[in-house]
Scaffold this motif. Structure first.
Motif, PDB file in Angstrom:
ATOM      1  N   LYS A 113       0.835  -1.198   0.000  1.00 33.97           N
ATOM      2  CA  LYS A 113       0.000   0.000   0.000  1.00 33.97           C
ATOM      3  C   LYS A 113       0.873   1.253   0.000  1.00 33.97           C
ATOM      4  O   LYS A 113       1.965   1.251   0.563  1.00 33.97           O
ATOM      5  N   LYS A 114       0.366   2.303  -0.599  1.00 31.40           N
ATOM      6  CA  LYS A 114       1.064   3.593  -0.568  1.00 31.40           C
ATOM      7  C   LYS A 114       0.898   4.240   0.795  1.00 31.40           C
ATOM      8  O   LYS A 114      -0.158   4.147   1.424  1.00 31.40           O
ATOM      9  N   LYS A 115       1.959   4.891   1.258  1.00 24.23           N
ATOM     10  CA  LYS A 115       1.910   5.633   2.508  1.00 24.23           C
ATOM     11  C   LYS A 115       2.356   7.072   2.269  1.00 24.23           C
ATOM     12  O   LYS A 115       3.106   7.364   1.343  1.00 24.23           O
ATOM     13  N   ALA A 116       1.914   7.949   3.147  1.00 26.84           N
ATOM     14  CA  ALA A 116       2.256   9.364   3.008  1.00 26.84           C
ATOM     15  C   ALA A 116       3.483   9.704   3.841  1.00 26.84           C
ATOM     16  O   ALA A 116       3.766   9.067   4.861  1.00 26.84           O
ATOM     17  N   TYR A 117       4.221  10.709   3.393  1.00 23.10           N
ATOM     18  CA  TYR A 117       5.378  11.245   4.113  1.00 23.10           C
ATOM     19  C   TYR A 117       4.958  11.640   5.531  1.00 23.10           C
ATOM     20  O   TYR A 117       3.848  12.149   5.716  1.00 23.10           O
ATOM     21  N   PRO A 118       5.772  11.380   6.547  1.00 28.75           N
ATOM     22  CA  PRO A 118       7.181  10.968   6.512  1.00 28.75           C
ATOM     23  C   PRO A 118       7.406   9.456   6.493  1.00 28.75           C
ATOM     24  O   PRO A 118       8.537   9.022   6.643  1.00 28.75           O
ATOM     25  N   PHE A 119       6.320   8.681   6.377  1.00 30.29           N
ATOM     26  CA  PHE A 119       6.511   7.236   6.273  1.00 30.29           C
ATOM     27  C   PHE A 119       7.238   6.902   4.974  1.00 30.29           C
ATOM     28  O   PHE A 119       7.196   7.672   4.003  1.00 30.29           O
ATOM     29  N   GLU A 136      11.193   2.069   0.679  1.00 29.61           N
ATOM     30  CA  GLU A 136      11.253   3.091  -0.366  1.00 29.61           C
ATOM     31  C   GLU A 136      11.794   2.396  -1.606  1.00 29.61           C
ATOM     32  O   GLU A 136      12.824   1.707  -1.525  1.00 29.61           O
ATOM     33  N   LEU A 137      11.146   2.557  -2.742  1.00 25.59           N
ATOM     34  CA  LEU A 137      11.600   1.923  -3.972  1.00 25.59           C
ATOM     35  C   LEU A 137      12.220   2.942  -4.910  1.00 25.59           C
ATOM     36  O   LEU A 137      11.649   4.003  -5.170  1.00 25.59           O
ATOM     37  N   LYS A 138      13.408   2.610  -5.417  1.00 24.86           N
ATOM     38  CA  LYS A 138      14.099   3.445  -6.399  1.00 24.86           C
ATOM     39  C   LYS A 138      14.417   2.567  -7.611  1.00 24.86           C
ATOM     40  O   LYS A 138      14.907   1.455  -7.455  1.00 24.86           O
ATOM     41  N   TYR A 139      14.117   3.053  -8.803  1.00 24.18           N
ATOM     42  CA  TYR A 139      14.535   2.318  -9.996  1.00 24.18           C
ATOM     43  C   TYR A 139      15.773   3.010 -10.557  1.00 24.18           C
ATOM     44  O   TYR A 139      15.897   4.235 -10.535  1.00 24.18           O
ATOM     45  N   ILE A 140      16.700   2.203 -11.036  1.00 25.28           N
ATOM     46  CA  ILE A 140      17.945   2.741 -11.604  1.00 25.28           C
ATOM     47  C   ILE A 140      18.218   2.026 -12.922  1.00 25.28           C
ATOM     48  O   ILE A 140      18.335   0.796 -12.958  1.00 25.28           O
ATOM     49  N   GLU A 141      18.297   2.797 -14.003  1.00 26.02           N
ATOM     50  CA  GLU A 141      18.681   2.198 -15.277  1.00 26.02           C
ATOM     51  C   GLU A 141      19.971   2.829 -15.814  1.00 26.02           C
ATOM     52  O   GLU A 141      20.644   2.246 -16.662  1.00 26.02           O
ATOM     53  N   ALA A 142      20.319   3.996 -15.300  1.00 23.49           N
ATOM     54  CA  ALA A 142      21.506   4.697 -15.793  1.00 23.49           C
ATOM     55  C   ALA A 142      22.681   4.475 -14.853  1.00 23.49           C
ATOM     56  O   ALA A 142      22.689   4.973 -13.729  1.00 23.49           O
ATOM     57  N   PRO A 143      23.693   3.720 -15.254  1.00 25.57           N
ATOM     58  CA  PRO A 143      24.864   3.513 -14.397  1.00 25.57           C
ATOM     59  C   PRO A 143      25.699   4.779 -14.289  1.00 25.57           C
ATOM     60  O   PRO A 143      25.758   5.574 -15.224  1.00 25.57           O
ATOM     61  N   PHE A 144      26.322   4.970 -13.138  1.00 22.54           N
ATOM     62  CA  PHE A 144      27.166   6.138 -12.883  1.00 22.54           C
ATOM     63  C   PHE A 144      28.561   5.824 -13.433  1.00 22.54           C
ATOM     64  O   PHE A 144      29.473   5.461 -12.696  1.00 22.54           O
ATOM     65  N   LEU A 145      28.723   5.952 -14.746  1.00 19.96           N
ATOM     66  CA  LEU A 145      29.945   5.508 -15.404  1.00 19.96           C
ATOM     67  C   LEU A 145      31.185   6.297 -14.988  1.00 19.96           C
ATOM     68  O   LEU A 145      32.308   5.818 -15.163  1.00 19.96           O
ATOM     69  N   GLY A 173      18.264  15.066  -0.111  1.00 18.20           N
ATOM     70  CA  GLY A 173      17.583  16.306   0.231  1.00 18.20           C
ATOM     71  C   GLY A 173      16.643  16.162   1.408  1.00 18.20           C
ATOM     72  O   GLY A 173      16.782  15.279   2.261  1.00 18.20           O
ATOM     73  N   SER A 174      15.635  17.009   1.431  1.00 13.80           N
ATOM     74  CA  SER A 174      14.736  17.118   2.582  1.00 13.80           C
ATOM     75  C   SER A 174      13.934  15.851   2.837  1.00 13.80           C
ATOM     76  O   SER A 174      13.663  15.501   3.988  1.00 13.80           O
ATOM     77  N   LYS A 175      13.550  15.122   1.775  1.00 15.47           N
ATOM     78  CA  LYS A 175      12.738  13.928   1.990  1.00 15.47           C
ATOM     79  C   LYS A 175      13.521  12.859   2.732  1.00 15.47           C
ATOM     80  O   LYS A 175      13.068  12.314   3.742  1.00 15.47           O
ATOM     81  N   MET A 176      14.724  12.539   2.238  1.00 16.09           N
ATOM     82  CA  MET A 176      15.526  11.499   2.870  1.00 16.09           C
ATOM     83  C   MET A 176      15.847  11.852   4.316  1.00 16.09           C
ATOM     84  O   MET A 176      15.706  11.025   5.225  1.00 16.09           O
ATOM     85  N   LEU A 177      16.265  13.077   4.554  1.00 12.88           N
ATOM     86  CA  LEU A 177      16.646  13.483   5.902  1.00 12.88           C
ATOM     87  C   LEU A 177      15.428  13.607   6.809  1.00 12.88           C
ATOM     88  O   LEU A 177      15.494  13.282   8.001  1.00 12.88           O
ATOM     89  N   GLY A 178      14.313  14.035   6.238  1.00 14.21           N
ATOM     90  CA  GLY A 178      13.099  14.202   7.029  1.00 14.21           C
ATOM     91  C   GLY A 178      12.448  12.892   7.419  1.00 14.21           C
ATOM     92  O   GLY A 178      11.658  12.850   8.377  1.00 14.21           O
ATOM     93  N   MET A 183      11.612   6.437  10.236  1.00 17.98           N
ATOM     94  CA  MET A 183      12.175   5.130   9.928  1.00 17.98           C
ATOM     95  C   MET A 183      12.851   4.518  11.153  1.00 17.98           C
ATOM     96  O   MET A 183      12.714   3.311  11.408  1.00 17.98           O
ATOM     97  N   ASP A 184      13.556   5.337  11.913  1.00 19.19           N
ATOM     98  CA  ASP A 184      14.196   4.847  13.131  1.00 19.19           C
ATOM     99  C   ASP A 184      13.151   4.322  14.109  1.00 19.19           C
ATOM    100  O   ASP A 184      13.335   3.262  14.740  1.00 19.19           O
ATOM    101  N   ARG A 185      12.066   5.038  14.242  1.00 18.71           N
ATOM    102  CA  ARG A 185      11.003   4.641  15.180  1.00 18.71           C
ATOM    103  C   ARG A 185      10.376   3.305  14.756  1.00 18.71           C
ATOM    104  O   ARG A 185      10.133   2.429  15.584  1.00 18.71           O
TER     105      ARG A 185
END
Length: 266
Positions: A113-119, A136-145, A173-178, A183-185
């Motif tokens: 299920k989708k959750k709202a920030y800060p979850f 948290e899901l991140k897709y990566i297709e571009a390698p950092f060559l 940025g603000s999302k990850m740090l916020g 997440m710790d809790r």
């Protein structure tokens, strides 16, 4: 375990290619996981897990015959300057991977299920509604060559970093740090919280995860590892430019992640 991970990702790819219309009718995507990608998974990722000195790409090209031509073909595209932020396409890609994985996990008896920030963005539940995990899901297709030239802090490795293990990006940025306190809790309550990457590069493909605790601990050690140049569209779409690259070789695999959730169910 390695063969189990390969089978699991093959199953995910087959599921996605079979259910393309169910995932998205307006935006189509065909996934690939052939013998070359399996060899890359085995020799680039699995054989080097938890290594303190990842092999140079030059060495890996000697081990995997097709890798040299693959780098030659794809480097032209991924090293080309990207002057504009492709907001529409990036959003569509992210939504595609998210829905595809959500649908696949449903076949494993997991309700996402989708959750709202800060979850974290996604909550994993049992079919009875019990909360099992967050991610948290991140897709990566571009390698950092250019990783070996631009990442100066090589922690946790004792040698330079390379694109195949340093491409799983997080914006710092603000999302990850916020989200950190939340997440710790959740982790203190015994609920697994992970950052999950769907790596769909031209060489390594798979689902990889790292606990939020380990991700933030890594960030505490290295800080921002790279700050890309601003592109047209960044300000309008509030794009972060600070980046951190958690080490792929320290991550758990798809089957290991699912085992964690299964243990919570018990």
């Amino acid at each position: 375990m390695m063969e189990q991970d390969i089978f699991l990702y093959q199953d995910l790819v087959a599921f996605c290619n079979t259910h393309t219309d169910d995932i998205e009718t307006k935006f189509r995507r065909s996934l690939e996981f052939n013998e070359f990608h399996i060899e890359c998974y085995k020799k680039m990722f699995y054989a080097n897990r938890y290594s303190k000195t990842p092999p140079a790409v030059k060495e890996l090209k000697e081990q995997i015959p097709e890798l040299k031509s693959a780098y030659s073909e794809y480097s032209k595209y991924y090293l080309s300057p990207r002057n504009k932020y492709r907001k529409g396409l990036d959003i569509q890609l992210g939504q595609w991977y998210e829905k595809a994985l959500t649908m696949y996990l449903a076949t494993k008896g997991l309700v996402v299920k989708k959750k709202a920030y800060p979850f974290p963005d996604l909550e994993v539940c049992s079919q009875r509604g019990e909360v099992l995990a967050y991610f948290e899901l991140k897709y990566i297709e571009a390698p950092f060559l250019s990783a070996n030239k631009l990442i100066k802090n090589t922690f946790p490795y004792e040698s330079t970093r390379y694109d195949y293990e340093a491409s799983l990006t997080l914006d710092t940025g603000s999302k990850m740090l916020g989200q950190r306190e939340c997440m710790d809790r959740l982790e203190q309550q015994g609920i697994p919280v992970h950052f999950v990457w769907w790596f769909d590069s031209f060489h390594i493909k798979g689902i990889f995860a790292m606990s939020s605790h380990n991700v933030y601990e890594f960030y505490d050690n290295v800080g921002d590892l790279h700050k890309r140049k601003q592109r047209e569209g960044d300000m309008e779409s509030h794009q972060e430019t600070g980046k951190v690259y958690p080490p792929l070789l320290e991550m758990i695999t798809f089957s290991e992640y699912l085992s964690i959730i299964e243990n919570v169910k018990k």
